[in-house]
Design a protein around this motif. Structure first.
Motif, PDB file in Angstrom:
ATOM      1  N   GLU A  95      68.198  64.378  -0.637  1.00  0.00           N
ATOM      2  CA  GLU A  95      68.163  65.768  -1.052  1.00  0.00           C
ATOM      3  C   GLU A  95      68.749  65.835  -2.443  1.00  0.00           C
ATOM      4  N   ASN A 129      69.259  68.972  -5.146  1.00  0.00           N
ATOM      5  CA  ASN A 129      68.938  70.355  -5.458  1.00  0.00           C
ATOM      6  C   ASN A 129      69.104  70.648  -6.937  1.00  0.00           C
ATOM      7  N   SER A 178      63.345  72.367  -3.621  1.00  0.00           N
ATOM      8  CA  SER A 178      64.753  71.948  -3.726  1.00  0.00           C
ATOM      9  C   SER A 178      65.503  72.833  -4.705  1.00  0.00           C
TER      10      SER A 178
END
Lengths: 358, 166
Positions: free
Chosen positions: A258, A260, A344
């Motif tokens: 992940e 962001n 994201s």
């Protein structure tokens, strides 16, 4: 099959699925509200639930004492939602045939005294509730954990079950937004409902056709946003607040890729290929314009659509603006969730210098 | 004329009323101040805000957790710099865990993640971890002062007190 459920339960898929199911539930509400539908679903759900309980990971998460209220909640909310729509479907069918609602028939207009009819029922409910809580406290022991330590947090650190929806919201927002502004708006908005909803229909009887907008927007916030997020927070969030499917083992070392990115980084670095401007307001200009446009530009634009024109003719301009602002704030949550999953995207406006992130 | 009056006249009534209200207000204020005092602890067990953290040679490259439980501080030695990170998540103040296998700090509350250098990269945390003031005392030992924090987004990580050259 279990693998499939694990994948589908991920909010990226389960949230759109829940929205689609919600849409069809209201579109075919007469079918949803039929007794045949309720019995079929119940008869399918019980064996399916028992089969799922055979899975050790699912059994563990379902029988965790903190999580049992959520199972009760799911059953209770499903029943009461079905029950109100069932009653509404009957009344709507009667009204289409030119009859009065069931509650308005002469035999149902008979009045009884509050004392003793209502007070006895309340008395019984109080006693039953107390007995239930005492039995609950005896059966499920409150855990005695180690002494509080300000430099250590349990993993996962979960809020009480009724706050898990808020905790899920906090994954997508800055704390002052998801912890202060949005809960405050929820409370104020719920208080405001009687003042902005002046539709006299549906007063004293179940119905859906007469108050489509009011019922469907309330149920969306209640079922799809609040309850769905509680269920996700309870059953599908494991160590490090990572998503785990209902049949998945809580592996503390599960790595989820992940990364962001803020909207400003998208704009300046990825799209324009330049460095971030040093002036923080210029840096966040696009996000600020978009946010202001969403909160202040959209309401006058929406007022020109035929649906809201009709609403304005009924409730007036001030009530319309209050309604639409509450509506837009409610929809900021699913919008933010979808943007996070699809791109994201972390924050639309990211001003950590001012502790202001949207 | 010697008749004893049974009732107060208007002026006497207001005098009595004023005295009564003043007494009531004084008593309430006294009680409230006691209640206010009661809400503060008699003894404060807060850990000390600065501590001596040994010699710079004691630290190996990477994250050192020896002060995490006592003082809430991670010592990170990387690229010739030794820094003292606060172990409080910048999102909502939970305590993240250092995950040596993934080389990241991961918060158990909402899933925020930070690299070893403190930069936030996943989850909702809006800004990097905070650095504490770190310096050497006259004996050459490290002193970490938690009363002074240095924040990356304010450009304070270039400040000479925010890291030690090692």
């Amino acid at each position: 099959m279990k693998q499939f459920v694990n994948i589908v339960a991920d909010p990226i898929y389960s949230f759109p699925i829940t929205c689609v199911l919600y849409y069809y539930m209201l579109k075919y509400y007469k079918f949803f509200g039929s007794k045949k539908f309720a019995w079929t679903v119940t008869l399918i759900a019980i064996p399916v639930f028992l089969i799922m309980m055979a899975d050790p990971n699912f059994y563990l998460i379902i029988t965790w004492p903190d999580n049992i209220p959520i199972t009760i909640l799911i059953v209770a909310v499903s029943f009461f939602t079905w029950y109100s729509i069932h009653k509404a479907a009957i009344n709507d069918t009667r009204q289409e045939e030119g009859e009065v609602p069931v509650e308005a028939t002469p035999e149902n207009r008979e009045k009884v005294w509050c004392w003793p009819n209502l007070v006895y029922t309340e008395m019984f409910a109080i006693i039953a509730g107390t007995v239930f809580l005492i039995v609950w406290a005896i059966v499920f022991k409150a855990p005695l954990e180690e002494p509080a330590n300000p430099t250590w947090a349990p993993n996962p650190a979960k809020a009480p079950w009724y706050f898990l929806g808020l905790q899920e919201m906090l994954v997508y927002f800055d704390p002052w937004m998801a912890g202060v502004v949005l809960p405050g708006v929820i409370v104020v908005g719920l208080i405001a409902i009687p003042y902005i909803d002046t539709n006299p229909k549906g007063n004293g009887y179940f119905c859906f056709n007469d108050r489509k907008f009011a019922i469907s927007s309330f149920l969306f916030g209640w079922l799809v946003l609040w309850l769905y997020l509680i269920i996700v927070g309870t059953f599908l969030r494991g160590p490090n607040w990572t998503f785990y499917g209902p049949f998945e083992y809580w592996d503390f070392h599960k790595v989820v890729a992940e990364y962001n990115v803020n909207l400003s980084e998208f704009l300046w670095i990825k799209f324009l290929g330049t460095a971030m401007p040093s002036n923080i307001l210029v840096r966040e200009a696009l996000g600020i314009v978009l946010s202001l446009g969403y909160m202040f530009g959209l309401p006058p634009l929406l007022a020109k659509t035929s649906f809201f024109k009709e609403l304005i003719s009924k409730i007036g301009m001030i009530r319309y603006y209050i309604t639409i602002v509450l509506f837009l704030l409610m929809f900021s949550l699913p919008i933010k969730m979808v943007l996070r999953w699809a791109f994201s995207l972390k924050y639309i406006v990211a001003l950590p210098e001012w502790e202001l992130n949207l | 004329m010697s008749e004893v009056r049974k009732h107060l006249n208007r002026r006497e009534f207001f005098s009595a009323l004023t005295v009564g209200w003043a007494a009531f207000a004084a008593a309430s204020a006294g009680l409230l101040s006691l209640a206010f005092r009661f809400s503060y602890p008699n003894v404060n067990f807060e850990p000390e805000m600065d501590f001596v953290a040994g010699l710079p040679e004691d630290y190996e490259e990477g994250v050192d957790e020896r002060w995490k439980n006592g003082f809430g501080v991670w010592m990170v030695k990387q690229e010739g710099k030794l820094v003292a990170f606060s172990n409080i998540c910048t999102h909502l103040g939970c305590i993240p865990n250092w995950q040596p296998t993934d080389l990241k700090f991961k918060c158990p509350c909402h899933g925020s993640g930070f690299y070893m250098n403190g930069i936030n990269f996943e989850g909702p945390a809006p800004r990097p971890l905070e650095r504490y003031k770190i310096s050497l005392n006259t004996e050459g030992k490290i002193v970490v002062d938690k009363t002074k924090v240095y924040r990356y987004e304010k450009g304070q990580w270039d400040h000479p007190d925010s890291f030690l050259e090692v």
